[in-house]
Design an enzyme around this catalytic site. Structure first.
Site, PDB file in Angstrom:
ATOM      1  N   ARG A  28      34.610  46.619  35.603  1.00 46.31           N
ATOM      2  CA  ARG A  28      34.324  45.069  36.351  1.00 46.31           C
ATOM      3  C   ARG A  28      33.322  44.193  35.663  1.00 46.31           C
ATOM      4  O   ARG A  28      32.467  43.441  36.007  1.00 46.31           O
ATOM      5  CB  ARG A  28      33.927  45.155  37.975  1.00 46.31           C
ATOM      6  CG  ARG A  28      34.950  45.821  38.642  1.00 46.31           C
ATOM      7  CD  ARG A  28      36.039  44.958  38.932  1.00 46.31           C
ATOM      8  NE  ARG A  28      37.012  45.325  40.010  1.00 46.31           N
ATOM      9  CZ  ARG A  28      36.836  44.831  41.275  1.00 46.31           C
ATOM     10  NH1 ARG A  28      36.375  43.681  41.424  1.00 46.31           N
ATOM     11  NH2 ARG A  28      37.741  45.108  42.210  1.00 46.31           N
ATOM     12  N   ARG A  32      33.169  38.586  37.917  1.00 44.77           N
ATOM     13  CA  ARG A  32      32.013  37.669  39.014  1.00 44.77           C
ATOM     14  C   ARG A  32      30.494  37.760  38.399  1.00 44.77           C
ATOM     15  O   ARG A  32      29.984  36.839  38.830  1.00 44.77           O
ATOM     16  CB  ARG A  32      32.270  38.633  40.014  1.00 44.77           C
ATOM     17  CG  ARG A  32      33.597  38.679  40.732  1.00 44.77           C
ATOM     18  CD  ARG A  32      33.807  39.934  41.608  1.00 44.77           C
ATOM     19  NE  ARG A  32      33.547  41.176  41.243  1.00 44.77           N
ATOM     20  CZ  ARG A  32      33.584  42.317  42.170  1.00 44.77           C
ATOM     21  NH1 ARG A  32      33.608  42.388  43.206  1.00 44.77           N
ATOM     22  NH2 ARG A  32      32.918  43.548  41.569  1.00 44.77           N
ATOM     23  N   ARG A  41      36.580  29.657  35.982  1.00 41.76           N
ATOM     24  CA  ARG A  41      37.679  30.024  37.281  1.00 41.76           C
ATOM     25  C   ARG A  41      37.753  28.937  38.127  1.00 41.76           C
ATOM     26  O   ARG A  41      38.550  28.955  39.080  1.00 41.76           O
ATOM     27  CB  ARG A  41      37.083  31.392  37.827  1.00 41.76           C
ATOM     28  CG  ARG A  41      37.641  32.758  37.370  1.00 41.76           C
ATOM     29  CD  ARG A  41      38.949  32.704  37.755  1.00 41.76           C
ATOM     30  NE  ARG A  41      39.377  32.380  39.214  1.00 41.76           N
ATOM     31  CZ  ARG A  41      39.220  33.053  40.312  1.00 41.76           C
ATOM     32  NH1 ARG A  41      38.558  34.269  40.059  1.00 41.76           N
ATOM     33  NH2 ARG A  41      39.473  32.641  41.567  1.00 41.76           N
ATOM     34  N   ASP A  77      44.045  42.235  37.685  1.00 40.90           N
ATOM     35  CA  ASP A  77      43.899  42.939  38.960  1.00 40.90           C
ATOM     36  C   ASP A  77      44.993  44.103  39.480  1.00 40.90           C
ATOM     37  O   ASP A  77      46.137  44.016  38.912  1.00 40.90           O
ATOM     38  CB  ASP A  77      43.729  42.021  40.094  1.00 40.90           C
ATOM     39  CG  ASP A  77      43.037  42.676  41.264  1.00 40.90           C
ATOM     40  OD1 ASP A  77      41.614  42.855  41.403  1.00 40.90           O
ATOM     41  OD2 ASP A  77      43.741  43.259  42.216  1.00 40.90           O
ATOM     42  N   TYR A 156      46.141  49.131  50.343  1.00 40.05           N
ATOM     43  CA  TYR A 156      46.403  47.798  50.586  1.00 40.05           C
ATOM     44  C   TYR A 156      47.681  47.203  51.139  1.00 40.05           C
ATOM     45  O   TYR A 156      47.789  46.391  52.140  1.00 40.05           O
ATOM     46  CB  TYR A 156      46.158  46.910  49.192  1.00 40.05           C
ATOM     47  CG  TYR A 156      44.669  47.037  48.899  1.00 40.05           C
ATOM     48  CD1 TYR A 156      43.357  46.350  49.526  1.00 40.05           C
ATOM     49  CD2 TYR A 156      44.516  47.667  47.630  1.00 40.05           C
ATOM     50  CE1 TYR A 156      42.352  46.500  49.051  1.00 40.05           C
ATOM     51  CE2 TYR A 156      42.983  47.823  47.345  1.00 40.05           C
ATOM     52  CZ  TYR A 156      41.694  47.224  47.681  1.00 40.05           C
ATOM     53  OH  TYR A 156      40.787  47.261  47.359  1.00 40.05           O
TER      54      TYR A 156
HETATM   55  O1  1CP Z   1      36.084  43.941  34.154  1.00 40.23           O
HETATM   56  C1  1CP Z   1      37.058  44.590  34.949  1.00 40.23           C
HETATM   57  O2  1CP Z   1      36.896  45.514  35.221  1.00 40.23           O
HETATM   58  C2  1CP Z   1      38.356  43.853  34.764  1.00 40.23           C
HETATM   59  C3  1CP Z   1      39.097  43.275  35.989  1.00 40.23           C
HETATM   60  C4  1CP Z   1      39.347  43.633  37.258  1.00 40.23           C
HETATM   61  C5  1CP Z   1      39.931  45.098  37.715  1.00 40.23           C
HETATM   62  C6  1CP Z   1      39.819  46.393  36.598  1.00 40.23           C
HETATM   63  C7  1CP Z   1      39.721  43.049  38.188  1.00 40.23           C
HETATM   64  C8  1CP Z   1      39.313  41.671  38.653  1.00 40.23           C
HETATM   65  N1  1CP Z   1      40.093  43.904  39.496  1.00 40.23           N
HETATM   66  C9  1CP Z   1      39.925  45.340  38.704  1.00 40.23           C
HETATM   67  C10 1CP Z   1      40.666  46.337  39.530  1.00 40.23           C
HETATM   68  C11 1CP Z   1      40.587  46.684  41.162  1.00 40.23           C
HETATM   69  N2  1CP Z   1      40.771  45.397  41.910  1.00 40.23           N
HETATM   70  C12 1CP Z   1      40.411  47.366  41.732  1.00 40.23           C
HETATM   71  C13 1CP Z   1      39.666  48.911  41.382  1.00 40.23           C
HETATM   72  C14 1CP Z   1      38.406  48.961  40.745  1.00 40.23           C
HETATM   73  C15 1CP Z   1      37.408  49.010  41.836  1.00 40.23           C
HETATM   74  O3  1CP Z   1      37.332  50.005  42.389  1.00 40.23           O
HETATM   75  O4  1CP Z   1      36.463  48.157  41.728  1.00 40.23           O
HETATM   76  C16 1CP Z   1      40.347  47.260  43.154  1.00 40.23           C
HETATM   77  C17 1CP Z   1      39.982  48.206  44.387  1.00 40.23           C
HETATM   78  C18 1CP Z   1      40.801  45.901  43.535  1.00 40.23           C
HETATM   79  C19 1CP Z   1      41.185  45.402  44.665  1.00 40.23           C
HETATM   80  C20 1CP Z   1      40.189  44.090  44.588  1.00 40.23           C
HETATM   81  N3  1CP Z   1      40.457  42.977  44.039  1.00 40.23           N
HETATM   82  C21 1CP Z   1      39.067  43.947  45.328  1.00 40.23           C
HETATM   83  C22 1CP Z   1      38.400  45.066  46.297  1.00 40.23           C
HETATM   84  C23 1CP Z   1      38.663  44.594  47.615  1.00 40.23           C
HETATM   85  C24 1CP Z   1      38.190  45.870  48.597  1.00 40.23           C
HETATM   86  O5  1CP Z   1      39.144  46.485  49.256  1.00 40.23           O
HETATM   87  O6  1CP Z   1      37.079  46.078  48.677  1.00 40.23           O
HETATM   88  C25 1CP Z   1      38.664  42.413  44.965  1.00 40.23           C
HETATM   89  C26 1CP Z   1      37.403  41.913  45.598  1.00 40.23           C
HETATM   90  C27 1CP Z   1      39.479  42.003  44.179  1.00 40.23           C
HETATM   91  C28 1CP Z   1      39.627  40.676  43.404  1.00 40.23           C
HETATM   92  C29 1CP Z   1      39.144  40.672  42.201  1.00 40.23           C
HETATM   93  N4  1CP Z   1      39.572  41.600  41.205  1.00 40.23           N
HETATM   94  C30 1CP Z   1      39.072  41.094  39.926  1.00 40.23           C
HETATM   95  C31 1CP Z   1      37.859  40.131  40.140  1.00 40.23           C
HETATM   96  C32 1CP Z   1      37.075  39.740  39.041  1.00 40.23           C
HETATM   97  C33 1CP Z   1      37.870  39.734  41.689  1.00 40.23           C
HETATM   98  C34 1CP Z   1      37.100  38.910  42.419  1.00 40.23           C
HETATM   99  C35 1CP Z   1      37.764  37.756  42.621  1.00 40.23           C
HETATM  100  C36 1CP Z   1      37.279  36.527  42.248  1.00 40.23           C
HETATM  101  O7  1CP Z   1      36.355  36.500  41.035  1.00 40.23           O
HETATM  102  O8  1CP Z   1      37.628  35.491  42.822  1.00 40.23           O
END
Ligand code: 1CP
Length: 346
Positions: A28, A32, A41, A77, A156
């Site tokens: 990540r 964010r 964004r 994502d 999910y």
């Molecule tokens: O920098 C990076 O790692 C690249 C981007 C990335 C990755 C690898 C994003 C962007 N998402 C992910 C994978 C991801 N998405 C995972 C596996 C990694 C982890 O466990 O953290 C999971 C579980 C998700 C699902 C997801 N997408 C969540 C988690 C929700 C929960 O169940 O708690 C969330 C909040 C997102 C949205 C998301 N994905 C990525 C970003 C930057 C965001 C935030 C949205 C935004 O900025 O508006």
């Protein structure tokens, strides 16, 4: 070794060589925590940003420029391939992925698995375009592609959104094993297509995120999950990392036979203990506690040094966090960790 470009540290560590210092990147890292990400964004929904090649490429490059990490991780994502398969999914700010039609019954499973995973490959052109743009900018720095593992995606999809214990997905395994295997097998093909799109376009390694696998017993993991994760990862020929949270009890199984070249370890298990559980022929990745990113620098630096020391118990170590960068992290702390590691020879 002098003269070996730091660019190759990640691939050397993944193939079992032990570079003079471990490569470092952060799960990540794109997104964010970076003000430049939040600026870009404004006005664009998360999944639309993921499917706009110029934006996805720029967001991927931001943390590489800022922190000087040894690898990029593609900005996307885990639910993007599901959107490409035509599933109605959005990412709600502050919450995460939300599905209009949760997949709960055998007929729900039949409905979504009727989509040919080949359609995901065909629809993945924006992904390939973004990866090509990133790879040409990155030069010698490798790009890591990624996908969600079938269980984490199902957690999910079956709930319809984020959940704490992923009870409905775990229940389906036992209530209707045939429906579960049909769903997980299809998700494996969809994630495989997403990984292949990224490696075809130039990603040098991949990571499979099974973030929620820690909620499973060893028996359920073996019977209902590992074969599908293995199928997803085995679809690519580049080096492979497999990551989960709360998976101390699953570590040896997360090797997936010999399919994973590296196993990601969360912050709960010291890396020397993880290495002992995993055996001598696998690389470990991790495991700075994300909570310590808020500690005074001296406390954090001592923790990073302890992680580096314990990582030497494995055949090779990729320094990372034990889970993703928290959104409110001060990004200058991440840069400082990279500088600290780059100044430290192991
Ligand atoms: O920098 C990076 O790692 C690249 C981007 C990335 C990755 C690898 C994003 C962007 N998402 C992910 C994978 C991801 N998405 C995972 C596996 C990694 C982890 O466990 O953290 C999971 C579980 C998700 C699902 C997801 N997408 C969540 C988690 C929700 C929960 O169940 O708690 C969330 C909040 C997102 C949205 C998301 N994905 C990525 C970003 C930057 C965001 C935030 C949205 C935004 O900025 O508006």
């Amino acid at each position: 070794m002098d003269g070996v470009p730091t660019a190759s540290l990640l691939l050397r560590a993944l193939t079992g060589d032990r570079p003079d210092r471990p490569p470092v990147w952060f799960m990540r890292q794109a997104g964010r925590s970076l003000p430049e990400y939040r600026d870009l964004r404004v006005g664009t929904r998360m999944l639309d940003a993921c499917l706009t090649p110029d934006l996805a490429a720029e967001i991927t490059l931001q943390p590489v420029r800022r922190h000087g990490v040894d690898a990029g991780i593609f900005f996307s994502d885990i639910v993007v391939p599901l959107r490409l398969a035509g599933i109605d999914v959005e990412i709600e700010p502050g919450r995460g992925p939300v599905f209009a039609n949760p997949v709960r019954t055998a007929s729900d499973v039949a409905r979504i698995t009727a989509v040919d995973p080949g359609e995901v490959a065909a629809a993945a052109e924006p992904i390939r375009a973004a990866v090509r743009a990133v790879v040409s900018e990155l030069g010698d720095t490798p790009l890591i592609g990624f996908a969600g593992a079938p269980f984490t995606l199902a957690a999910y999809l079956v709930e319809g959104g984020p959940s704490k214990e992923h009870l409905r997905a775990r229940a389906m395994m036992h209530a209707d094993p045939a429906a579960w295997h049909a769903l997980a097998g299809w998700l494996a093909q969809v994630s495989a297509a997403f990984l292949q799109a990224q490696t075809d376009a130039g990603a040098s390694a991949v990571q499979l995120f099974d973030s929620w696998a820690g909620s499973l017993s060893v028996a359920d993991y073996r019977a209902f999950v590992a074969p599908h994760s293995q199928a997803a990862l085995a679809a690519v020929t580049v080096p492979r990392i497999h990551f989960g949270v709360g998976t101390a009890h699953l570590l040896p199984d997360m090797r997936l036979g010999t399919t994973a070249d590296a196993v990601g370890v969360d912050w709960r298990t010291p890396l020397d203990e993880a290495a002992a559980a995993l055996g001598p022929d696998v690389t470990v990745q991790g495991n700075i506690d994300p909570a310590l990113l808020r500690a005074p620098w001296e406390v954090l630096a001592a923790h990073v040094d302890d992680v580096l020391r314990r990582g030497r118990a494995a055949r090779a170590h990729i320094l990372n966090l034990g889970h993703g960068v928290p959104p409110d992290t001060d990004p200058t702390v991440l840069t400082r960790i990279v500088e600290h590691v780059h100044a430290t020879a192991s």
